[in-house]
Design a protein around this motif. Structure first.
Motif, mmCIF file in Angstrom:
data_model
loop_
_atom_site.group_PDB
_atom_site.id
_atom_site.type_symbol
_atom_site.label_atom_id
_atom_site.label_comp_id
_atom_site.label_asym_id
_atom_site.label_seq_id
_atom_site.Cartn_x
_atom_site.Cartn_y
_atom_site.Cartn_z
ATOM 1 N N GLN A 1 7.213 47.851 -1.678
ATOM 2 C CA GLN A 1 7.332 48.364 -0.214
ATOM 3 C C GLN A 1 5.679 48.445 0.051
ATOM 4 O OE1 GLN A 1 8.250 53.142 -1.222
ATOM 5 N NE2 GLN A 1 10.163 52.341 -0.667
ATOM 6 N N LEU A 2 4.882 47.801 -0.977
ATOM 7 C CA LEU A 2 3.530 48.256 -0.476
ATOM 8 C C LEU A 2 2.979 46.041 -0.100
ATOM 9 C CD1 LEU A 2 1.082 49.053 -1.313
ATOM 10 C CD2 LEU A 2 0.893 49.026 -3.221
ATOM 11 N N ALA A 3 3.531 44.955 -0.888
ATOM 12 C CA ALA A 3 3.469 44.249 -0.689
ATOM 13 C C ALA A 3 3.813 44.089 0.717
ATOM 14 C CB ALA A 3 4.405 43.399 -1.775
ATOM 15 N N ILE B 1 5.132 54.886 1.000
ATOM 16 C CA ILE B 1 4.860 53.862 0.354
ATOM 17 C C ILE B 1 4.772 54.387 -0.652
ATOM 18 C CG2 ILE B 1 3.257 51.732 0.212
ATOM 19 C CD1 ILE B 1 3.231 52.439 3.609
ATOM 20 N N THR B 2 5.831 53.884 -1.232
ATOM 21 C CA THR B 2 5.470 53.956 -3.237
ATOM 22 C C THR B 2 5.667 53.457 -4.718
ATOM 23 O OG1 THR B 2 8.120 55.328 -3.807
ATOM 24 C CG2 THR B 2 6.473 56.739 -2.729
ATOM 25 N N ALA C 1 -0.151 54.405 -5.259
ATOM 26 C CA ALA C 1 -0.497 52.581 -5.537
ATOM 27 C C ALA C 1 -1.289 53.164 -7.327
ATOM 28 C CB ALA C 1 -1.662 52.160 -4.778
ATOM 29 N N TRP C 2 -1.473 51.971 -7.873
ATOM 30 C CA TRP C 2 -2.376 51.693 -9.242
ATOM 31 C C TRP C 2 -1.119 52.923 -10.613
ATOM 32 C CZ3 TRP C 2 -5.662 48.557 -10.190
ATOM 33 C CH2 TRP C 2 -6.946 48.149 -9.478
ATOM 34 N N GLY C 3 -0.172 52.495 -10.422
ATOM 35 C CA GLY C 3 1.139 53.422 -10.925
ATOM 36 C C GLY C 3 0.655 54.301 -11.198
ATOM 37 N N THR D 1 -4.023 51.667 -14.189
ATOM 38 C CA THR D 1 -2.754 50.759 -14.844
ATOM 39 C C THR D 1 -3.312 49.534 -13.610
ATOM 40 O OG1 THR D 1 -1.385 50.589 -14.469
ATOM 41 C CG2 THR D 1 -1.213 52.000 -16.628
ATOM 42 N N GLY D 2 -2.714 47.971 -13.942
ATOM 43 C CA GLY D 2 -3.163 47.132 -13.056
ATOM 44 C C GLY D 2 -1.568 46.922 -12.112
#
Ligand SMILES: [Zn+2]
Length: 294
Positions: A17-19, A12-13, A202-204, A62-63
Motif C-alpha cells: 500500500q505504501l509503494a 496505509i499499513t 511504516a518501518w515495521g 527494522t528496514g
C-alpha cells in the motif's frame, strides 16, 4: 467549500500500500512542483528522500518499508540543513537520562523552566521552538502519502512535542497551548472510536501516524488533527510528564478543503463529547488573538 462525504478511509499499513501511495505522488512534497515525466534521465535532479529520517527511528526500526519519496535534490539538501540541529536535539531526548543536563543547556541553547498550572508545576523546555517545527516536513510528507496532495509549507498549524516546549518568545503563550493539546488528543481518540480516521504505518510499525479531519465552524476552512509516534517518544514524554500524562507528537493544520478520501469527523460527532465541542471555539479565539497581536 468542497464537501466530501466518503466512507473510504485512507489506511496505509503494508509495504504494498505504501509503494502504491508513493507512486501516485507526481510532485515534490517539499516544494510542490510537478516532478519530471518518467522517461530516460528523469532522475537526474531528483533524490529518494526519507520523509522521517532513519536516525530518528533508530534501532527500533527494522528496514521494513520506510517512507521514501522522490524530491528535488535541492529541496532535499535544504531540508537536511534545516533539520540537523533539530535532529541532534530530538535524538538527545530520545534516550535517557531525562531530564536534561547542564551540558545540554550549554551546548544546545535549551532552558529548563517550570510551567505553573492551577494545581501543579510541570517541567518545560524553552529554546526548542525550531525543533518542534522539525516534525512539520514529516507531517507534510505523510499528507502527500495519504492523499497525493501537496501541503504548503506555510499552512497554519499548531504542533505539540511529547514534552511541554516552546521557543522563548512563546513562553507566555504556553499555558494556554498546553490546555489545548488534550482537546486534540481527545478529539482524535473519539474519531478513532467512530472509525473516522486515516492511518499510516511504516518501518515495521515503528512509525505510527493517525489523523482525522474536522470542519472549522467559524470559517470555511477545514483542519486535520494528527498524532505521530516514533520509537522512544513515549519514554521521553513519560520521563518528564509521568505515565498518566505521556503523549506522542501531535497537532493540527488547516487546509482549504477536505482532501480526497479523507476521513471526516462531522460536527454531530462532537455531540456526546462536550470537551471536543469546544475545539472550533478555541480555534476561533486563537486566530482572533493572533490577528490582534499583529
Ligand atoms: Zn522540490
Amino acid at each position: 467549500m468542497t464537501q466530501i462525504m466518503c466512507d473510504v478511509a485512507r489506511r496505509i499499513t503494508t509495504q504494498q500500500q505504501l509503494a502504491i501511495a508513493a507512486d501516485r505522488i507526481a510532485f515534490c512534497y517539499l516544494c510542490g512542483e510537478t516532478l519530471p515525466a518518467r522517461k530516460p534521465g528523469w532522475k537526474k535532479h531528483l533524490s529518494r528522500e526519507h520523509v522521517v529520517p532513519r536516525s530518528i527511528l533508530g534501532a527500533g526500526a527494522t528496514g521494513a518499508f520506510p517512507i521514501v519519496l522522490w524530491v528535488h535534490r535541492t529541496c532535499d539538501a535544504a531540508k537536511k540543513e534545516q533539520g540537523d540541529y533539530c535532529l541532534t536535539i530530538l535524538q538527545r531526548f530520545s534516550v535517557p537520562p531525562y531530564p536534561i543536563t547542564r551540558r545540554d543547556v550549554r551546548t544546545m541553547n535549551l532552558r529548563p523552566d517550570l510551567l505553573f498550572t492551577k494545581n501543579d508545576a510541570i517541567p518545560v523546555l524553552t529554546g526548542i521552538g525550531g525543533t518542534i517545527d522539525a516534525t512539520w516536513p514529516w507531517v507534510r510528507g505523510l499528507h502527500a502519502v495519504l492523499y497525493a496532495e501537496f501541503l504548503p509549507h506555510d499552512s497554519q498549524r499548531l504542533t505539540f512535542a511529547p514534552v511541554p516546549a516552546c521557543s522563548p518568545e512563546r513562553r507566555e503563550d504556553l499555558e494556554r497551548r498546553e490546555r489545548f493539546g488534550p482537546l486534540l488528543r481527545q478529539l482524535l481518540r473519539r474519531a478513532m472510536s467512530l472509525n473516522k480516521f486515516d492511518r499510516v504505518r511504516a518501518w515495521g510499525g515503528a512509525l505510527r501516524y493517525d489523523c482525522c479531519w474536522v470542519r472549522n465552524l467559524h470559517d470555511c476552512r477545514v483542519l486535520c488533527v494528527w498524532q505521530l509516534e516514533t520509537p522512544r517518544v513515549r519514554e521521553w514524554s513519560r520521563g518528564v510528564l509521568g505515565a498518566e500524562n505521556e503523549r506522542p507528537w501531535h497537532g493540527l493544520y488547516f487546509a482549504q478543503s477536505f482532501p480526497p478520501q479523507a476521513s471526516v469527523f462531522e460536527s454531530e460527532d462532537f455531540v456526546t463529547n462536550s470537551e471536543a465541542r469546544r475545539l472550533p471555539w478555541v480555534l476561533q479565539r486563537r486566530t482572533a488573538h493572533r490577528r490582534r497581536r499583529r
